[in-house]
Design a protein around this motif. Structure first.
Motif, PDB file in Angstrom:
ATOM      1  N   ASP A  55       0.836  -1.201   0.000  1.00 31.78           N
ATOM      2  CA  ASP A  55       0.000   0.000   0.000  1.00 31.78           C
ATOM      3  C   ASP A  55       0.872   1.253   0.000  1.00 31.78           C
ATOM      4  O   ASP A  55       0.662   2.156  -0.797  1.00 31.78           O
ATOM      5  N   TYR A  58       3.221   1.467  -3.416  1.00 34.43           N
ATOM      6  CA  TYR A  58       2.542   1.845  -4.648  1.00 34.43           C
ATOM      7  C   TYR A  58       1.913   3.228  -4.585  1.00 34.43           C
ATOM      8  O   TYR A  58       1.581   3.801  -5.607  1.00 34.43           O
ATOM      9  N   LYS A  59       1.745   3.779  -3.404  1.00 29.80           N
ATOM     10  CA  LYS A  59       1.281   5.164  -3.287  1.00 29.80           C
ATOM     11  C   LYS A  59       2.404   6.134  -3.608  1.00 29.80           C
ATOM     12  O   LYS A  59       2.164   7.221  -4.093  1.00 29.80           O
ATOM     13  N   PHE A  72      -7.735   0.580   1.096  1.00 33.64           N
ATOM     14  CA  PHE A  72      -6.832  -0.505   1.464  1.00 33.64           C
ATOM     15  C   PHE A  72      -7.563  -1.847   1.426  1.00 33.64           C
ATOM     16  O   PHE A  72      -7.074  -2.815   0.837  1.00 33.64           O
ATOM     17  N   ASN A  75      -8.462  -2.854  -2.190  1.00 28.77           N
ATOM     18  CA  ASN A  75      -7.272  -3.335  -2.899  1.00 28.77           C
ATOM     19  C   ASN A  75      -6.842  -4.707  -2.391  1.00 28.77           C
ATOM     20  O   ASN A  75      -6.421  -5.565  -3.175  1.00 28.77           O
ATOM     21  N   LYS A  78      -9.108  -7.264  -3.984  1.00 27.46           N
ATOM     22  CA  LYS A  78      -8.737  -7.456  -5.388  1.00 27.46           C
ATOM     23  C   LYS A  78      -7.454  -8.280  -5.492  1.00 27.46           C
ATOM     24  O   LYS A  78      -7.336  -9.166  -6.340  1.00 27.46           O
ATOM     25  N   PHE A  79      -6.496  -7.969  -4.621  1.00 27.75           N
ATOM     26  CA  PHE A  79      -5.219  -8.670  -4.631  1.00 27.75           C
ATOM     27  C   PHE A  79      -5.421 -10.145  -4.293  1.00 27.75           C
ATOM     28  O   PHE A  79      -4.868 -11.028  -4.944  1.00 27.75           O
ATOM     29  N   ALA A  95       0.817  -7.308  -7.742  1.00 30.28           N
ATOM     30  CA  ALA A  95       0.665  -5.932  -7.270  1.00 30.28           C
ATOM     31  C   ALA A  95       0.696  -4.938  -8.434  1.00 30.28           C
ATOM     32  O   ALA A  95      -0.069  -3.972  -8.458  1.00 30.28           O
ATOM     33  N   ASP A  96       1.573  -5.186  -9.395  1.00 28.65           N
ATOM     34  CA  ASP A  96       1.621  -4.316 -10.571  1.00 28.65           C
ATOM     35  C   ASP A  96       0.285  -4.342 -11.309  1.00 28.65           C
ATOM     36  O   ASP A  96      -0.196  -3.319 -11.771  1.00 28.65           O
ATOM     37  N   ILE A  98      -2.725  -5.137 -10.010  1.00 24.46           N
ATOM     38  CA  ILE A  98      -3.805  -4.615  -9.181  1.00 24.46           C
ATOM     39  C   ILE A  98      -3.609  -3.157  -8.825  1.00 24.46           C
ATOM     40  O   ILE A  98      -4.536  -2.339  -8.905  1.00 24.46           O
ATOM     41  N   LEU A  99      -2.391  -2.793  -8.419  1.00 22.76           N
ATOM     42  CA  LEU A  99      -2.144  -1.440  -7.928  1.00 22.76           C
ATOM     43  C   LEU A  99      -1.515  -0.534  -8.978  1.00 22.76           C
ATOM     44  O   LEU A  99      -1.406   0.666  -8.767  1.00 22.76           O
ATOM     45  N   LYS A 101       1.659   0.079 -10.761  1.00 22.60           N
ATOM     46  CA  LYS A 101       2.824   0.961 -10.749  1.00 22.60           C
ATOM     47  C   LYS A 101       3.579   0.830 -12.040  1.00 22.60           C
ATOM     48  O   LYS A 101       3.717  -0.186 -12.628  1.00 22.60           O
TER      49      LYS A 101
END
Length: 101
Positions: A55, A58-59, A72, A75, A78-79, A95-96, A98-99, A101
């Motif tokens: 969290d 990626y922010k 949070f 996400n 989803k993760f 993570a790439d 879903i989030l 970056k």
């Protein structure tokens, strides 16, 4: 002057106590090699640590010191769903996806 010293000593004592309850062995996770399956099987505490780290990672600098629990949790769901469907994918790849970056 005595109150700040007592407060400081209390804080140091509390910090020392919390360190003594930590496990005796250090663990290092290479998230680039950890699969989604390994992540999902790593236990609730480890999952929480990894999700919290991701969290913040990626922010980046855009939301300093803010945790939006609604975002949070969404996400994290989803993760978890992505990892459940893609157990051999690394958590970084997940993570790439879903989030983003």
């Amino acid at each position: 002057m005595e109150i700040p010293l007592k407060t400081t000593l209390s804080l140091l004592f509390a910090a020392a106590l919390s360190l003594t309850s930590m496990p005796a062995h250090a663990v290092k996770w290479d998230l680039s090699t950890m699969t989604c399956k390994q992540f999902l099987e790593s236990g609730e505490d480890n999952i929480g640590v990894v999700l919290t780290w991701m969290d913040g990672w990626y922010k980046g600098d855009e939301d300093n010191a803010i945790i939006d629990t609604d975002v949070f949790i969404e996400n994290a769901k989803k993760f978890g769903a992505y990892c459940g469907k893609n157990p051999t994918v690394s958590v970084v790849t997940a993570a790439d996806e879903i989030l983003g970056k």
